[in-house]
Write an enzyme that holds these catalytic residues in place. Structure first.
Site, PDB file in Angstrom:
ATOM      1  N   ASP A 171       0.841  -1.205   0.000  1.00  0.00           N
ATOM      2  CA  ASP A 171       0.000   0.000   0.000  1.00  0.00           C
ATOM      3  C   ASP A 171       0.879   1.259   0.000  1.00  0.00           C
ATOM      4  O   ASP A 171       0.555   2.261  -0.645  1.00  0.00           O
ATOM      5  CB  ASP A 171      -0.924   0.000   1.224  1.00  0.00           C
ATOM      6  CG  ASP A 171      -1.809  -1.241   1.255  1.00  0.00           C
ATOM      7  OD1 ASP A 171      -2.308  -1.626   0.185  1.00  0.00           O
ATOM      8  OD2 ASP A 171      -1.970  -1.831   2.332  1.00  0.00           O
ATOM      9  N   HIS A 198      -5.307  -3.680   5.615  1.00  0.00           N
ATOM     10  CA  HIS A 198      -4.939  -3.972   4.221  1.00  0.00           C
ATOM     11  C   HIS A 198      -6.120  -4.562   3.451  1.00  0.00           C
ATOM     12  O   HIS A 198      -6.104  -5.733   3.068  1.00  0.00           O
ATOM     13  CB  HIS A 198      -3.729  -4.912   4.153  1.00  0.00           C
ATOM     14  CG  HIS A 198      -3.352  -5.275   2.749  1.00  0.00           C
ATOM     15  ND1 HIS A 198      -2.846  -4.354   1.856  1.00  0.00           N
ATOM     16  CD2 HIS A 198      -3.456  -6.433   2.063  1.00  0.00           C
ATOM     17  CE1 HIS A 198      -2.647  -4.944   0.691  1.00  0.00           C
ATOM     18  NE2 HIS A 198      -3.005  -6.205   0.789  1.00  0.00           N
TER      19      HIS A 198
END
Ligand code: NAI
Ligand code: OAA
Length: 338
Positions: A171, A198
């Protein structure tokens, strides 16, 4: 920038690092897979890794034989399905990308039924054979698999929250790349702290905390946040049934592993977001959270506060927390019922 530092270190891998003398054995569980193979390749090129232990229920000895011919000093051993305990002997760091990936139309949570038991059983083996190892969880859904690993170790009486990490580095890598694209800047100059968890709405990029990101507003802001939150879906769609991100994930996994190894070797100031047992939202019943974490000789050295965030980021965080809470509770309940 963390990723850039890792790349430099990987590029310098032919010089035998003095830190390599520290004997750091790293295991990859799931080494035969889409992530496991390129991750093993990158770890073979990490000068802080002295020994690489590659395990999978399929194909690890072949991957190990292949990777072992690369002319860096580390040793490589491959282990077949019935050799998990051997693979884990003496390991300091265990990276887990074992499990099934998404197909189009699936959420990460849809992987829970298959991956929860894979991760539970691998964590139990680590807890038994290498109870002091640092465990880096890549297998999805990370928001649930990290609580699963933690609860398994807790049951075994060997849990140290400083040694269990959910790898959310992809990310961070995506956020830097996508913001860099918009700003016309080198991603090394557009590093973004990404907090939360996530998956989708639980991924919260703090663009307001970066020089190049804080001026972005309106539709461009909304699209950028959406792309960071759903970058994984972009890859799943493009691969059209053949899996999810593997190469960028291997890069992210190797980057995070290298950061941890730097911290373990005593380097100061190694700070990166990772999903860990965290006090930040514990008062809301959320005891795992990704935020900037300083890595040190014992793993998690310091969990940094979130810092000042914008009104838009407050809204993103408000959307993140209830989903994250459900994902964490699902993981814990799974181990409690096992
Ligand atoms: N944390 C993150 O940012 C990301 C996580 N992922 C996740 O990583 C996982 C792996 O993805 P891929 O490598 O693409 O899948 P893959 O299917 O290509 O590879 C998975 C490997 O795990 C192995 N495996 C299955 N059960 C095992 C067990 N009990 N012990 C050891 N190995 C076992 C399989 O044999 C296979 O080689 C998925 O759950 C995926 O969702 C993927 C991308 C990013
Ligand atoms: O999207 C997926 O399923 C794999 C993943 O976690 C990512 O690419 O961020």
């Amino acid at each position: 920038m963390l990723a850039r530092t890792a790349v430099r270190a990987l590029a310098n891998s032919r010089q035998f690092s003095s830190s390599a003398a520290r004997q750091t054995k790293v295991a990859v569980l799931g080494a035969g897979g889409g992530i496991g193979q390129p991750l093993s390749l990158l770890l073979k090129n990490d000068p802080l890794v002295t020994s690489l232990s590659l395990y999978d229920i399929r194909g690890a000895p072949g991957v190990a034989a292949d990777v072992s011919h690369i002319d860096t000093p580390s040793e490589v051993h491959g282990y077949a399905a019935d050799k998990l305990d051997e693979a884990l002997e003496g390991v300091k760091v265990v990276v887990i990308p074992a499990g099934v990936p998404r197909k189009p139309g699936m959420t990460r949570d849809d992987l829970f039924n298959t991956n929860a038991s894979i991760v539970r059983d691998l964590a139990a083996a680590v807890g038994r054979v290498a109870p002091e190892a640092h465990i880096l969880v890549i297998s999805n859904p990370v928001n649930s698999t990290v609580p699963i690993v933690s609860a398994v170790l807790e049951k075994l009486g060997v849990y140290d929250p400083r040694r269990v990490f959910g790898v959310t580095t992809l990310d961070v890598v995506r956020a830097a790349r996508f913001l860099g694209g918009i700003a016309g800047a080198d991603p090394a100059d557009t590093r973004v702290t990404v907090i939360g968890g996530h998956s989708g709405a639980t991924i919260v990029p703090l663009l307001s905390q970066t020089e190049k990101g804080k001026g972005i507003t309106g539709e461009v802001y909304d699209q950028l946040v959406h792309r960071i939150q759903f970058g994984g879906d972009e890859v799943v769609k493009a691969k059209d049934g053949a899996g999810s991100a593997t190469l960028s994930m291997a890069y992210a996994g190797a980057t995070f592993t290298h950061a941890l190894l730097r911290g373990l070797s005593g380097e100061k100031g190694v700070i990166t977001p990772t999903f860990v047992k965290s006090p930040l939202y514990e008062d809301q019943g959320i005891d795992f959270f990704s935020s900037n974490v300083e890595l040190g000789p014992n793993g998690v050295e310091k969990i940094h506060p979130i810092g000042e965030i914008s009104a838009q980021e407050e809204k993103l965080l408000a959307a993140c927390l209830p989903d994250l809470k459900k994902n964490i509770e699902k993981g814990k309940a799974f181990v409690a019922q096992s």
